[in-house]
Write a protein that holds these residues in place. Structure first.
Motif, PDB file in Angstrom:
ATOM      1  N   ALA A 176       0.831  -1.204   0.000  1.00 17.20           N
ATOM      2  CA  ALA A 176       0.000   0.000   0.000  1.00 17.20           C
ATOM      3  C   ALA A 176       0.868   1.257   0.000  1.00 17.20           C
ATOM      4  CB  ALA A 176      -0.939  -0.010   1.212  1.00 17.20           C
ATOM      5  N   THR A 177       1.899   1.264   0.835  1.00 19.54           N
ATOM      6  CA  THR A 177       2.800   2.417   0.897  1.00 19.54           C
ATOM      7  C   THR A 177       3.545   2.611  -0.415  1.00 19.54           C
ATOM      8  OG1 THR A 177       3.097   2.055   3.264  1.00 19.54           O
ATOM      9  CG2 THR A 177       4.727   3.427   2.171  1.00 19.54           C
ATOM     10  N   GLN A 178       3.984   1.505  -0.998  1.00 14.81           N
ATOM     11  CA  GLN A 178       4.717   1.569  -2.258  1.00 14.81           C
ATOM     12  C   GLN A 178       3.840   2.134  -3.371  1.00 14.81           C
ATOM     13  OE1 GLN A 178       5.931  -2.317  -3.684  1.00 14.81           O
ATOM     14  NE2 GLN A 178       7.843  -1.515  -4.464  1.00 14.81           N
ATOM     15  N   VAL A 179       2.595   1.667  -3.445  1.00 11.44           N
ATOM     16  CA  VAL A 179       1.660   2.160  -4.457  1.00 11.44           C
ATOM     17  C   VAL A 179       1.390   3.647  -4.251  1.00 11.44           C
ATOM     18  CG1 VAL A 179      -0.748   2.031  -5.236  1.00 11.44           C
ATOM     19  CG2 VAL A 179       0.576  -0.070  -4.920  1.00 11.44           C
ATOM     20  N   ILE A 216      -3.889   4.227   4.194  1.00  8.97           N
ATOM     21  CA  ILE A 216      -4.287   3.755   5.525  1.00  8.97           C
ATOM     22  C   ILE A 216      -4.057   2.254   5.646  1.00  8.97           C
ATOM     23  CG2 ILE A 216      -5.929   5.640   5.837  1.00  8.97           C
ATOM     24  CD1 ILE A 216      -8.175   3.732   5.261  1.00  8.97           C
ATOM     25  N   TYR A 217      -3.496   1.869   6.783  1.00  2.73           N
ATOM     26  CA  TYR A 217      -3.182   0.466   7.039  1.00  2.73           C
ATOM     27  C   TYR A 217      -3.121   0.268   8.540  1.00  2.73           C
ATOM     28  CZ  TYR A 217       1.253   2.995   6.967  1.00  2.73           C
ATOM     29  OH  TYR A 217       2.242   3.927   7.158  1.00  2.73           O
ATOM     30  N   GLY A 218      -3.165  -0.982   8.962  1.00  3.81           N
ATOM     31  CA  GLY A 218      -3.141  -1.312  10.377  1.00  3.81           C
ATOM     32  C   GLY A 218      -1.734  -1.303  10.932  1.00  3.81           C
ATOM     33  N   GLY A 219      -1.642  -1.563  12.241  1.00  4.57           N
ATOM     34  CA  GLY A 219      -0.337  -1.608  12.888  1.00  4.57           C
ATOM     35  C   GLY A 219       0.155  -0.268  13.378  1.00  4.57           C
ATOM     36  N   VAL A 220      -0.583   0.794  13.088  1.00  6.34           N
ATOM     37  CA  VAL A 220      -0.239   2.134  13.573  1.00  6.34           C
ATOM     38  C   VAL A 220      -1.498   2.753  14.163  1.00  6.34           C
ATOM     39  CG1 VAL A 220       1.596   2.466  11.888  1.00  6.34           C
ATOM     40  CG2 VAL A 220      -0.725   3.173  11.301  1.00  6.34           C
ATOM     41  N   GLY A 221      -1.324   3.859  14.872  1.00  4.19           N
ATOM     42  CA  GLY A 221      -2.466   4.523  15.482  1.00  4.19           C
ATOM     43  C   GLY A 221      -3.428   5.093  14.454  1.00  4.19           C
ATOM     44  N   LEU A 223      -8.111  10.408  -3.389  1.00  2.00           N
ATOM     45  CA  LEU A 223      -7.546   9.083  -3.629  1.00  2.00           C
ATOM     46  C   LEU A 223      -7.234   8.415  -2.296  1.00  2.00           C
ATOM     47  CD1 LEU A 223      -6.147   6.842  -5.309  1.00  2.00           C
ATOM     48  CD2 LEU A 223      -4.099   8.285  -5.356  1.00  2.00           C
ATOM     49  N   LEU A 224      -7.679   7.168  -2.170  1.00  2.00           N
ATOM     50  CA  LEU A 224      -7.461   6.413  -0.945  1.00  2.00           C
ATOM     51  C   LEU A 224      -6.813   5.077  -1.286  1.00  2.00           C
ATOM     52  CD1 LEU A 224      -7.996   6.384   2.132  1.00  2.00           C
ATOM     53  CD2 LEU A 224     -10.214   5.342   1.654  1.00  2.00           C
ATOM     54  N   VAL A 225      -5.640   4.827  -0.710  1.00  2.00           N
ATOM     55  CA  VAL A 225      -4.971   3.529  -0.829  1.00  2.00           C
ATOM     56  C   VAL A 225      -5.088   2.859   0.533  1.00  2.00           C
ATOM     57  CG1 VAL A 225      -2.844   2.318  -1.425  1.00  2.00           C
ATOM     58  CG2 VAL A 225      -3.352   4.527  -2.489  1.00  2.00           C
ATOM     59  N   ALA A 226      -5.590   1.637   0.575  1.00  2.00           N
ATOM     60  CA  ALA A 226      -5.922   1.054   1.873  1.00  2.00           C
ATOM     61  C   ALA A 226      -5.738  -0.454   1.892  1.00  2.00           C
ATOM     62  CB  ALA A 226      -7.370   1.391   2.247  1.00  2.00           C
ATOM     63  N   LEU A 230      -9.382  -0.494   6.565  1.00  2.00           N
ATOM     64  CA  LEU A 230     -10.493   0.225   5.934  1.00  2.00           C
ATOM     65  C   LEU A 230     -11.814  -0.157   6.595  1.00  2.00           C
ATOM     66  CD1 LEU A 230     -11.481   2.205   3.830  1.00  2.00           C
ATOM     67  CD2 LEU A 230     -11.509   0.347   2.148  1.00  2.00           C
ATOM     68  N   ILE A 231     -11.967  -1.432   6.944  1.00  2.00           N
ATOM     69  CA  ILE A 231     -13.171  -1.864   7.663  1.00  2.00           C
ATOM     70  C   ILE A 231     -13.273  -1.137   9.005  1.00  2.00           C
ATOM     71  CG2 ILE A 231     -14.232  -3.811   8.880  1.00  2.00           C
ATOM     72  CD1 ILE A 231     -14.711  -3.994   5.928  1.00  2.00           C
ATOM     73  N   ASP A 232     -12.140  -0.980   9.692  1.00  2.00           N
ATOM     74  CA  ASP A 232     -12.138  -0.240  10.964  1.00  2.00           C
ATOM     75  C   ASP A 232     -12.684   1.172  10.767  1.00  2.00           C
ATOM     76  OD1 ASP A 232     -10.983  -2.424  12.167  1.00  2.00           O
ATOM     77  OD2 ASP A 232      -8.938  -1.642  12.077  1.00  2.00           O
ATOM     78  N   HIS A 233     -12.243   1.844   9.705  1.00  2.00           N
ATOM     79  CA  HIS A 233     -12.708   3.213   9.450  1.00  2.00           C
ATOM     80  C   HIS A 233     -14.187   3.236   9.054  1.00  2.00           C
ATOM     81  CE1 HIS A 233      -9.116   5.681   9.926  1.00  2.00           C
ATOM     82  NE2 HIS A 233      -8.415   4.695   9.391  1.00  2.00           N
ATOM     83  N   LEU A 234     -14.621   2.233   8.296  1.00  2.00           N
ATOM     84  CA  LEU A 234     -16.042   2.172   7.928  1.00  2.00           C
ATOM     85  C   LEU A 234     -16.904   2.011   9.179  1.00  2.00           C
ATOM     86  CD1 LEU A 234     -15.886  -0.090   4.734  1.00  2.00           C
ATOM     87  CD2 LEU A 234     -16.530   2.323   4.818  1.00  2.00           C
ATOM     88  N   GLU A 235     -16.437   1.187  10.119  1.00  2.00           N
ATOM     89  CA  GLU A 235     -17.212   0.975  11.344  1.00  2.00           C
ATOM     90  C   GLU A 235     -17.262   2.243  12.201  1.00  2.00           C
ATOM     91  OE1 GLU A 235     -15.276  -2.396  13.087  1.00  2.00           O
ATOM     92  OE2 GLU A 235     -16.470  -3.848  11.926  1.00  2.00           O
ATOM     93  N   ARG A 236     -16.207   3.059  12.118  1.00  2.00           N
ATOM     94  CA  ARG A 236     -16.176   4.325  12.870  1.00  2.00           C
ATOM     95  C   ARG A 236     -16.836   5.457  12.093  1.00  2.00           C
ATOM     96  NH1 ARG A 236     -10.671   4.262  16.300  1.00  2.00           N
ATOM     97  NH2 ARG A 236     -11.453   6.276  16.977  1.00  2.00           N
ATOM     98  N   ARG A 237     -17.241   5.155  10.878  1.00  2.00           N
ATOM     99  CA  ARG A 237     -17.858   6.144   9.983  1.00  2.00           C
ATOM    100  C   ARG A 237     -16.930   7.326   9.724  1.00  2.00           C
ATOM    101  NH1 ARG A 237     -24.356   6.112  11.063  1.00  2.00           N
ATOM    102  NH2 ARG A 237     -24.526   3.853  11.309  1.00  2.00           N
ATOM    103  N   SER A 238     -15.639   7.038   9.702  1.00  2.00           N
ATOM    104  CA  SER A 238     -14.663   8.091   9.423  1.00  2.00           C
ATOM    105  C   SER A 238     -14.350   8.193   7.933  1.00  2.00           C
ATOM    106  CB  SER A 238     -13.370   7.838  10.209  1.00  2.00           C
ATOM    107  OG  SER A 238     -12.911   6.521  10.024  1.00  2.00           O
TER     108      SER A 238
END
Length: 466
Positions: free
Chosen positions: A89-92, A110-115, A129-132, A137-145
């Motif tokens: 994801a970071t490379q892309v 956005i990716y896991g393993g960080v705050g 543009l969102l790379v995830a 991404l599911i975490d953010h969808l659940e938080r409605r962010s």
């Protein structure tokens, strides 16, 4: 063929030219025009083919030229790229930022393993543009962010890898949040297994299908060696091989996260400077381990296939397969990290009886033989049964070797080429005995970020020693 012939906008051509990219790769030649025309795309592309530019350039052109729908509330993402790992994801994301140098396209990775804090801040400001990675991404969808109702282009990068990692339920949940109408979908996968085709049927509209990547491209400068061993003695054999020259940087592949941790701990206690890298490590831990390995502070890096995706080291002399991969194509991905830029590389595999079938599959994929030799003191108690087709070819009379051939050439640079992806019968030999043979062809292409692959082809065979 040049990028000017593909229909790309001047702002992209300028950025590509400044980065020294002139000629598109085969996957880019085929994918970019179809994507610019708005087709859904099912593309067969492995790491090292320039696939990021194949989907990224049309995506950026769309964002830079198509008007954005004006609505109330914060800016919604217009394009979503799903990737299986944080490293990819970071490379892309980094590649697309380089290509969009002359565009103003707010983006986030956005990716896991960080705050969550920084990610929440950038999403609150709004991005196009969102790379995830699917899990975060599911975490953010659940938080409605994040609101995905405005997505116009969806890219699934390395879809087969995401399915292997068990992301199918997450992908289906994400797809349910996307608009069905007026959405273009680009799916890139190294293989088109039934699960991939079924996924494509469910959410793509009459996709165009392209497949241009050879599945068995490996550098001729890599030697392939197999050491038969009892499974219970693998760890001792690995330590024995590493101790022969503890200064040689070596990438060791294990099959599981837990197994990699145990192996790294064993090697460290045995006096080998070792680090482990896998999906359970935090982003910070991964980056530190990789930095230490590149700097030589750690000489052995134990990794799973997934975690190793972001490892890019130009002159890695040796790769050891402690466990053979379950999928033969992954062998090509693993060993592609050695033998770059025409330098020699060594791919060593420790093979127990229960892995004989996996080795046969690798040999069939590569269409080349392996040098199989016992290590004195570590011969398996029962000779490995290779089956009807074992990984060494019949020897030539008198032990003569067939001549090797070589070729070369220097084509222009191509954007976003990553690391290259990529035995028949014979009993295991007595101590000191060996079977040696090789057969393969590959191109010599310039690969920014992934070094060069030196061309050549040939076959050599030798008589086994008694």
């Amino acid at each position: 063929m040049s990028f000017e012939n593909l229909g790309l906008a001047p702002f992209l051509l300028r950025a590509l030219a400044e980065q020294g990219y002139e000629n598109p790769t085969p996957i880019q030649e085929q994918a970019i025009p179809l994507a610019l025309e708005g087709h859904d795309l099912l593309a067969g592309a492995q790491t090292g083919t320039g696939k990021t530019a194949a989907f990224g350039l049309p995506l950026l052109q769309h964002l830079g030229t198509a008007p954005q729908s004006v609505g109330n509330g914060p800016r919604k993402p217009r394009a979503l790229i799903l990737a299986p790992t944080r490293e990819l994801a970071t490379q892309v994301h980094d590649s697309l930022r380089g290509y969009s140098k002359y565009l103003r396209i707010p983006s986030a990775c956005i990716y896991g393993g960080v705050g969550m804090g920084n990610q929440l801040d950038v999403l609150r400001r709004g991005v196009d543009l969102l790379v995830a990675c699917p899990g975060r991404l599911i975490d953010h969808l659940e938080r409605r962010s994040v609101d995905l109702s405005g997505i116009e282009i969806l890219v699934l990068d390395e879809a087969d890898r995401m399915l292997d990692m068990g992301f199918l339920p997450s992908i289906n949940r994400i797809l349910a949040k996307l608009p069905r109408q007026n959405r273009q979908t680009l799916l890139f996968s190294a293989t088109f297994e039934e699960s991939i085709k079924q996924l494509a049927l469910e959410f793509m509209r009459d996709p165009k299908q392209i497949q241009v990547t050879p599945k068995n491209t490996v550098a001729e400068t890599i030697t392939h060696r197999v050491h038969p061993v009892d499974g219970a003695r693998k760890r001792e054999l690995l330590l024995h091989l590493l101790a022969q020259d503890s200064r040689v940087q070596t990438l060791v592949f294990g099959r599981t996260k837990h197994g990699c941790d145990k192996l790294a701990m064993f090697l460290e206690k045995s006096g080998i400077k070792t680090a482990a890298i896998h999906g359970n490590k935090s982003q910070g831990q991964r980056l530190r381990a990789l930095a230490d390995f590149k700097a030589g502070r750690v000489t052995v890096l134990v990794a799973t296939d997934i975690a190793a995706r972001g490892i890019d080291i130009n002159e890695l002399p040796k790769v050891i397969n402690y466990d053979l991969p379950m999928v033969p194509e992954d062998y090509v991905h693993r060993i592609g990290r050695t033998g770059r830029n025409g330098s020699t590389g060594e791919a060593v595999s420790l093979v127990a009886q229960d892995e004989a079938k996996l080795l046969r599959q690798i040999v069939r994929l590569l269409d080349r033989d392996m040098d199989i030799r016992d290590v004195p003191g570590f011969e398996p108690q029962t000779p490995i049964r290779w089956g009807n087709s074992a990984p060494g070819k019949a020897e030539l009379p008198g032990g003569q070797k067939a001549p090797r051939r070589g070729n070369g050439g220097h084509p222009a640079r191509r954007p976003n080429s990553d690391a290259p992806r990529g035995g028949r019968g014979g009993q295991s030999q007595k101590p000191g005995g060996q079977r040696a043979a090789g057969n393969g062809q590959q191109r010599r292409d310039a690969h920014p970020g992934g070094g060069q692959r030196r061309g050549g082809g040939g076959r050599s065979q030798s008589r086994t020693s008694a």
